[in-house]
Design an enzyme around this catalytic site. Structure first.
Site, PDB file in Angstrom:
ATOM      1  N   CYS A 168      10.935   2.754   3.715  1.00 36.71           N
ATOM      2  CA  CYS A 168      10.543   3.150   2.353  1.00 36.71           C
ATOM      3  C   CYS A 168      10.041   4.596   2.359  1.00 36.71           C
ATOM      4  CB  CYS A 168       9.431   2.253   1.830  1.00 36.71           C
ATOM      5  SG  CYS A 168       9.891   0.528   1.584  1.00 36.71           S
TER       6      CYS A 168
ATOM      7  N   THR B 261      -0.951   3.956  -0.453  1.00 38.55           N
ATOM      8  CA  THR B 261       0.125   3.002  -0.236  1.00 38.55           C
ATOM      9  C   THR B 261       0.214   2.719   1.250  1.00 38.55           C
ATOM     10  OG1 THR B 261       2.355   2.366  -0.919  1.00 38.55           O
ATOM     11  CG2 THR B 261       2.097   4.608  -0.052  1.00 38.55           C
TER      12      THR B 261
ATOM     13  N   HIS C 244       6.087   4.341  -4.197  1.00 42.86           N
ATOM     14  CA  HIS C 244       6.479   3.699  -2.937  1.00 42.86           C
ATOM     15  C   HIS C 244       7.849   3.084  -3.202  1.00 42.86           C
ATOM     16  CE1 HIS C 244       5.212   0.907   0.615  1.00 42.86           C
ATOM     17  NE2 HIS C 244       6.533   0.921   0.512  1.00 42.86           N
TER      18      HIS C 244
END
Length: 162
Positions: A29, A23, A46
């Protein structure tokens, strides 16, 4: 040779060895990795936000929200033959991406994402064995489902393996 699977924002993916789950662009995040070292299977989420706002509790659960991502991944990992008691977790991201003068009332998302992830893991009894969170820079992750190792990359920072 390992196959590479990309995990986008608000997604999670489950994969068995030999696979690299990747990711990119974790700012505030959070990347949550769960691994069963016996089944050589893992999941990577994610997540974007800590939890839905009031009134959204009835919506379909997704990995957009950190508070739900762990439960969603555990359910899928069990379907793939993993044992919940063998799962271990690693966590990265949750940065503060803006200077203090540019922060708004919505600031602190990164820190709140990290807290929500830790609470979800604790609720499930999954040990958090490594983390690279906070600070003021973004990260990208590579999760090796064979070894359980996460490689954390960030601009102008040394590569970290955890």
């Amino acid at each position: 040779m390992s196959r590479i699977v990309s995990v986008g924002i608000s997604e999670f993916k489950i994969a068995s060895a030999p696979t690299i789950l990747m990711t990119y662009g974790l700012g505030s995040c959070v990347g949550i990795a769960l691994h069963d070292p016996v089944a050589l299977t893992g999941g990577l989420a994610h997540t974007l936000l800590p939890a839905p706002v009031r009134g959204m509790d009835s919506m379909v659960k997704s990995a957009k929200f950190t508070c739900w991502a762990v439960d969603l991944m555990v359910e899928e990992l069990i379907k793939c033959g993993c044992v919940a008691e063998r799962l271990v977790a690693k966590l990265a991201g949750g940065a503060t991406m803006f200077e203090p003068q540019h922060r708004t009332t919505h600031s602190g998302i990164g820190e709140r994402n990290v807290t929500a992830a830790k609470e979800a893991l604790e609720r499930r009894g999954i040990p958090l064995v490594a983390s690279d969170t906070g600070d003021d820079y973004g990260r990208s992750l590579e999760f090796n489902t064979v070894t359980g190792v996460i490689t954390v990359r960030a601009l102008q920072r040394p590569i970290k393996r955890m």
